[in-house]
Write an enzyme that holds these catalytic residues in place. Structure first.
Site, PDB file in Angstrom:
ATOM      1  N   CYS A   2      25.837  -4.454  25.067  1.00 25.17           N
ATOM      2  CA  CYS A   2      25.373  -4.193  26.468  1.00 25.17           C
ATOM      3  C   CYS A   2      25.674  -2.504  26.340  1.00 25.17           C
ATOM      4  CB  CYS A   2      26.446  -4.580  27.539  1.00 25.17           C
ATOM      5  SG  CYS A   2      26.087  -6.280  27.691  1.00 25.17           S
ATOM      6  N   ARG A  27      22.074  -1.394  21.755  1.00 25.49           N
ATOM      7  CA  ARG A  27      23.381  -2.162  21.958  1.00 25.49           C
ATOM      8  C   ARG A  27      22.932  -3.480  22.607  1.00 25.49           C
ATOM      9  NH1 ARG A  27      27.996   0.918  21.850  1.00 25.49           N
ATOM     10  NH2 ARG A  27      29.094  -0.899  23.124  1.00 25.49           N
ATOM     11  N   TRP A  73      22.963  -7.265  26.856  1.00 26.23           N
ATOM     12  CA  TRP A  73      22.860  -8.469  25.844  1.00 26.23           C
ATOM     13  C   TRP A  73      23.701  -9.457  26.173  1.00 26.23           C
ATOM     14  CZ3 TRP A  73      26.202 -11.184  22.635  1.00 26.23           C
ATOM     15  CH2 TRP A  73      25.405 -11.877  21.533  1.00 26.23           C
ATOM     16  N   ASN A  99      30.351  -3.999  30.261  1.00 26.59           N
ATOM     17  CA  ASN A  99      30.231  -4.543  28.923  1.00 26.59           C
ATOM     18  C   ASN A  99      31.442  -5.306  28.573  1.00 26.59           C
ATOM     19  OD1 ASN A  99      30.028  -4.710  26.262  1.00 26.59           O
ATOM     20  ND2 ASN A  99      30.370  -2.599  25.990  1.00 26.59           N
ATOM     21  N   GLY A 100      31.345  -6.462  28.178  1.00 27.77           N
ATOM     22  CA  GLY A 100      32.553  -7.271  27.783  1.00 27.77           C
ATOM     23  C   GLY A 100      32.414  -8.727  28.267  1.00 27.77           C
ATOM     24  N   GLU A 485      22.696  -9.070   0.646  1.00 24.19           N
ATOM     25  CA  GLU A 485      22.252  -8.111   1.773  1.00 24.19           C
ATOM     26  C   GLU A 485      20.789  -7.951   1.854  1.00 24.19           C
ATOM     27  OE1 GLU A 485      23.469  -6.338   4.022  1.00 24.19           O
ATOM     28  OE2 GLU A 485      22.276  -4.552   4.511  1.00 24.19           O
ATOM     29  N   LYS A 489      18.877  -8.635   5.290  1.00 22.64           N
ATOM     30  CA  LYS A 489      17.932  -7.504   5.991  1.00 22.64           C
ATOM     31  C   LYS A 489      16.636  -8.357   6.390  1.00 22.64           C
ATOM     32  CE  LYS A 489      19.845  -5.252   6.793  1.00 22.64           C
ATOM     33  NZ  LYS A 489      21.167  -4.854   6.848  1.00 22.64           N
ATOM     34  N   GLU A 492      16.811 -10.821   9.130  1.00 28.96           N
ATOM     35  CA  GLU A 492      17.207 -10.349  10.492  1.00 28.96           C
ATOM     36  C   GLU A 492      15.837  -9.517  11.107  1.00 28.96           C
ATOM     37  OE1 GLU A 492      20.429  -7.876  10.990  1.00 28.96           O
ATOM     38  OE2 GLU A 492      20.077  -6.673   9.062  1.00 28.96           O
ATOM     39  N   HIS A 508      22.638 -24.852  -9.311  1.00 31.00           N
ATOM     40  CA  HIS A 508      23.492 -26.057  -8.657  1.00 31.00           C
ATOM     41  C   HIS A 508      22.888 -26.643  -7.195  1.00 31.00           C
ATOM     42  CE1 HIS A 508      26.333 -25.602 -11.883  1.00 31.00           C
ATOM     43  NE2 HIS A 508      26.374 -24.079 -11.714  1.00 31.00           N
ATOM     44  N   LYS A 607      23.289  -4.020  18.258  1.00 24.99           N
ATOM     45  CA  LYS A 607      23.813  -3.093  17.147  1.00 24.99           C
ATOM     46  C   LYS A 607      25.361  -3.012  16.939  1.00 24.99           C
ATOM     47  CE  LYS A 607      23.387  -0.009  13.975  1.00 24.99           C
ATOM     48  NZ  LYS A 607      22.750  -0.310  12.749  1.00 24.99           N
TER      49      LYS A 607
HETATM   50  C1  F6R Z   1      22.945  -6.086   9.645  1.00 22.41           C
HETATM   51  C2  F6R Z   1      23.911  -5.793  10.714  1.00 22.41           C
HETATM   52  C3  F6R Z   1      25.098  -6.303  11.099  1.00 22.41           C
HETATM   53  C4  F6R Z   1      26.398  -5.711  11.001  1.00 22.41           C
HETATM   54  C5  F6R Z   1      27.489  -6.264  11.501  1.00 22.41           C
HETATM   55  C6  F6R Z   1      28.734  -5.364  11.630  1.00 22.41           C
HETATM   56  O1  F6R Z   1      21.996  -5.315   9.463  1.00 22.41           O
HETATM   57  O2  F6R Z   1      23.763  -4.597  11.226  1.00 22.41           O
HETATM   58  O3  F6R Z   1      25.214  -7.605  10.243  1.00 22.41           O
HETATM   59  O4  F6R Z   1      26.497  -5.093   9.775  1.00 22.41           O
HETATM   60  O5  F6R Z   1      27.459  -6.586  12.893  1.00 22.41           O
HETATM   61  O6  F6R Z   1      28.882  -4.299  12.193  1.00 22.41           O
HETATM   62  P1  F6R Z   1      29.740  -3.077  11.998  1.00 22.41           P
HETATM   63  O7  F6R Z   1      29.432  -2.785  10.806  1.00 22.41           O
HETATM   64  O8  F6R Z   1      29.459  -1.888  12.914  1.00 22.41           O
HETATM   65  O9  F6R Z   1      31.115  -3.825  12.203  1.00 22.41           O
END
Ligand code: F6R
Length: 612
Positions: A2, A27, A73, A99-100, A485, A489, A492, A508, A607
Site C-alpha cells: 500500500c 507498493r 494491496w 498501510n498495515g 533466483e 524471476k 513471478e 532424486h 514491491k
Molecule cells: C522477487 C522479489 C521479492 C523480494 C522479497 C524481499 O523478485 O522482489 O522476492 O526479494 O519480497 O524483499 P526485500 O529485499 O525488500 O526485503
C-alpha cells in the site's frame, strides 16, 4: 505494501497526489483513491490502477489544497471500489488512509457495532476511523487526542493519515511498523510511504519512528509526539536521491532499465569501498564490528525472496573465504521457530526495501536475544537500516520494477566484498587469493556489460520457449542459488511454473518431469564441478529435455550438447553468480513481454512486503 501520499499547502493537491501515487504504485496496485478537502470532503476511488482512478475522476471537480491518496494491496477484503481507500467515518466527517494491518480489528468492530456504528467495507481501516470518531464524540476531545487514544487501543501495524472536514488546515499522521516520511517544502508539507513522491518538491524530510505522530498544520511548524504524548523533536534529513533515477529513461519497462543499470549499480555499490591496486577494503558501516566477525562462531542470514537467494550465495562466500559457519534462514520461519541464538552470533538481515515485515521481525527477535545485528539494505533510511547495529548499503539506486534485479547483484557485490574483508581480518585467506579476488571484483561491472550485449540473442531464445508450461533451473555450488533466483524471476513475471534445483538433486525426483516439452536452464559455469554438471546435462538430454546452458566464454564441450548456450565472460567461480543471473533476468523479461504480462507490476505482488 500500500502506498500513501498526502499534501497540505498552497497548491492544488490533486495533481501532486496522482503523481505521487504513480510513483508509489509499485507498493500495491489493486485499487486507488484520493480524498480532497475543499469545504466538502470529496472522495474518489475505484478498483484498478492509478490510471483507472484518473479516468474515474476525469471531468469531476478536483479542487482542494489539502488531500491524500492511496494505492492498495488488499489484505482485508477483496480489491474492489468499496474496499479502496480513503475510508470515511460513520458521520462522513473524518477520512483515513492506512498501510498495515490492525490485528484486533474484529473485536474493535464488534464493540463499535454495539455502539451503533455500521460498516460499509470489509476493511480493518474503516474500523480504525470509526474508532477515532467514537472516541472523539464520547470523550469530547479534539482529533489529535482521539487519534492518539485510538492508536493506544489497536494492535498491529499502521502508517496512517487522517483528515477532518472540521479541521481544514490539519493532517494527522502516525506510524508503527509501516514506513512514513514527511517532506518539508516552502509553505507546504508532503507525506508518503517513501520519499519517491516527495523528491521533486523538496529534499528535506523527516522519517517518523514507530509510535510517533505528526500534527501538520498549514503555515505552522510540524508538531511531533509519541502516541504516549511525549514531545519529539523532528530530525530533518537531506535526501540523496535524484529524480532521473525514478523515471524509465527510454526503456519500455523499469525492469529492463534496472537490468541494464547493473554495470553502474554494481560499480556504485563497490565505489570508494575497495582498491584492487592497493589491495584495500574499506567498509565504513561495519568497521567497528570487524573484531566481532573475527570472533564470531556463526553468522545467520535472514531474508525473504530474492534477498534470501543472496543470503544463500553469501553462505558459500563466508564459509569458503572466511571459514565461519553460516545458516541462511527464511525470515518468516526464523521469527516463529524459537531459534537458538547466542550473544556471539552475528545476524545479517538482507533487504532491498529495508521494510519487509518478516525480516524486520526476525532481526528484532535476534536483537532481543543479544545477537549483533547487521543490515544490507538498498533503501537509505529504511526501517531495517535504522534498526540494525551496523550495516552496508548496497547503493543500487531506487528499484521500481517489482521483480528484483539490480538489488540482487548489488547485494552479491557487497556480500562478496564483506566476506573477503572478514576473511582477511581472520587470516583465513592467502594474500594471492585475496588480491586475485579484488582484481576480479573490480572487473565485474565491465563483464556485466558484456553479458548485456547478448540481449538480442537471449530474446531469440525466449521466443523459442515462450509457450513452455514448466521450466526447470539447475545449478551447483555458487550457482545453485542462481538457479533458484532464475526460476523465481521467471515464475513471478511470466506466471509460468518454474522450479530451481541443485543440479545433482534432479535425479532424486524432478527428473520425472523431463520430456521434450521441458526447457531446462543449466548454469554450467563452475570450474570446480564442470564434469559433474556436464553429466547432469547428459542426463537431461537422454530424456529428450531441452537445454539452455549458461557457460563460460570459449566453452566447447557443453556447446556441443546443449540446444542453446549463452556465454558469460570468465571470472573467478565465487563471482560467477553476479554474471550468470543476468541472462536469466533477461530471459524472464522477454518471455513475460511476449506473453503480454505486466512486467513491472506482476499480478498479486507488491514491491515492499510490509505485512507478514
Ligand atoms: C522477487 C522479489 C521479492 C523480494 C522479497 C524481499 O523478485 O522482489 O522476492 O526479494 O519480497 O524483499 P526485500 O529485499 O525488500 O526485503
Amino acid at each position: 505494501m500500500c502506498g500513501i501520499v498526502a499534501y497540505i499547502g498552497e497548491k492544488q493537491a490533486y495533481p501532486i497526489l496522482i503523481k505521487g501515487l504513480q510513483r508509489l504504485e509499485y507498493r500495491g496496485y489493486d485499487s486507488a483513491g484520493v480524498a480532497l478537502l475543499n469545504g466538502q470532503l470529496n472522495i474518489y476511488k475505484c478498483k484498478g490502477k492509478v490510471s483507472d482512478l484518473k479516468a474515474h475522476v476525469n471531468g469531476t471537480v478536483k479542487e482542494g489544497t489539502l488531500g491524500m491518496g492511496h494505492t492498495r494491496w488488499a489484505t482485508h477484503g477483496a480489491p474492489n471500489d468499496i474496499n479502496a481507500h480513503p475510508h470515511l467515518s460513520e458521520s462522513k466527517n473524518l477520512a483515513i488512509i492506512h498501510n498495515g494491518i490492525i490485528e484486533n480489528y474484529a473485536s474493535l468492530k464488534e464493540a463499535l457495532i454495539q455502539r451503533g456504528f455500521s460498516f460499509k467495507t470489509e476493511t480493518d481501516t474503516e474500523v480504525l476511523i470509526n474508532l477515532i470518531e467514537d472516541i472523539k464524540q464520547k470523550e469530547q476531545v479534539d482529533l489529535e487526542h482521539a487519534v492518539r487514544i485510538a492508536l493506544n487501543q489497536v494492535v498491529g501495524a499502521y502508517a496512517i493519515v487522517v483528515m477532518s472536514k472540521d479541521n481544514p488546515d490539519t493532517l494527522i499522521a502516525a506510524k508503527k511498523s509501516s514506513p512514513l516520511v514527511i517532506g518539508i517544502g516552502q509553505d507546504e508539507y508532503f507525506l508518503a510511504s517513501d520519499a519517491t513522491p516527495i523528491i521533486e518538491y523538496t529534499k528535506n524530510v523527516v522519517y517518523l519512528e514507530d509510535e510517533e505522530m505528526a500534527i501538520i498544520t498549514r503555515g505552522e511548524d510540524i508538531v511531533m509526539k509519541t502516541i504516549q504524548n511525549q514531545p519529539v523533536t523532528p530530525y530533518i534529513e537531506e535526501l540523496q536521491m535524484n529524480l532521473e533515477a525514478l523515471e524509465k529513461g527510454g526503456y519500455d519497462h523499469f525492469m529492463l532499465k534496472e537490468i541494464f543499470e547493473q554495470p553502474q549499480s554494481i560499480y556504485d555499490s563497490l565505489r570508494g569501498r575497495m582498491s584492487s591496486k592497493e589491495g584495500t577494503i574499506l567498509l565504513g558501516g561495519i568497521k567497528d564490528y570487524v573484531q566481532k566477525f573475527v570472533a564470531a562462531k556463526r553468522i545467520i542470514f535472514i531474508a525473504c525472496g530474492t534477498s534470501w537467494h543472496s543470503g544463500l550465495v553469501a553462505e558459500y562466500l563466508f564459509e569458503d573465504l572466511a571459514r565461519i559457519p553460516v545458516e541462511v534462514e527464511y525470515a518468516s520461519e526464523f521469527r516463529y521457530r524459537n531459534p537458538v541464538l547466542y550473544e556471539d552470533d552475528i545476524v545479517i538481515a538482507i533487504s532491498q526495501s529495508g521494510e519487509t515485515a518478516d525480516t524486520l521481525a526476525a532481526l528484532e527477535l535476534a536483537k532481543s536475544k543479544g545477537a549483533t545485528v547487521i543490515g544490507i539494505c538498498n533503501v537509505v533510511g529504511s526501517t531495517i537500516a535504522r534498526k540494525t547495529d551496523a550495516g552496508c548499503y548496497t547503493h543500487a539506486g531506487p528499484e521500481i520494477g517489482v521483480a528484483s534485479t539490480k538489488a540482487f547483484t548489488a547485494q552479491l557485490a557487497v556480500l562478496s566484498l564483506m566476506a573477503l574483508h572478514i576473511a582477511q581480518a581472520r587470516g583465513s585467506i592467502t594474500e594471492s587469493r585475496y588480491r586475485g579476488f579484488l582484481t576480479a571484483l573490480a572487473q565485474i561491472p565491465k563483464k556485466v556489460e558484456e553479458v548485456l550485449q547478448q540481449n538480442d540473442a537471449i530474446k531469440a531464445i525466449a521466443e523459442k520457449y515462450k509457450d513452455a508450461k514448466n521450466c526447470l533451473y539447475l545449478g551447483r555450488g555458487y550457482n545453485f542459488p542462481v538457479a533458484l533466483e532464475g526460476a523465481l524471476k521467471f515464475k513471478e513475471i511470466t506466471y509460468v511454473h518454474a522450479e530451481g534445483y541443485p543440479a545433482a538433486e534432479m535425479k532424486h525426483g524432478p527428473i520425472a518431469l523431463i520430456d521434450e516439452q521441458m526447457p531446462v536452464v543449466v548454469i554450467a559455469t563452475n570450474e570446480s564441478a564442470y564434469e559433474k554438471i556436464v553429466s547432469n546435462i547428459q542426463e537431461v538430454k537422454a530424456r529428450k529435455g531441452n537445454i539452455i546452458a549458461i557457460v563460460t566464454e570459449g566453452d566447447t564441450q557443453i556447446k556441443a550438447i546443449a540446444d542453446f548456450t549463452i556465454e558469460i565472460p570468465h571470472t573467478i567461480e565465487e563471482l560467477t553468480p553476479i554474471l550468470s543471473v543476468v541472462p536469466l533476468q533477461l530471459l524472464a523479461y522477454h518471455v513475460a513481454v511476449m506473453l503480454g504480462c505486466h512486467v513491472d507490476q506482476p499480478r498479486n505482488l507488491a514491491k515492499s512486503v510490509t505485512v507478514e
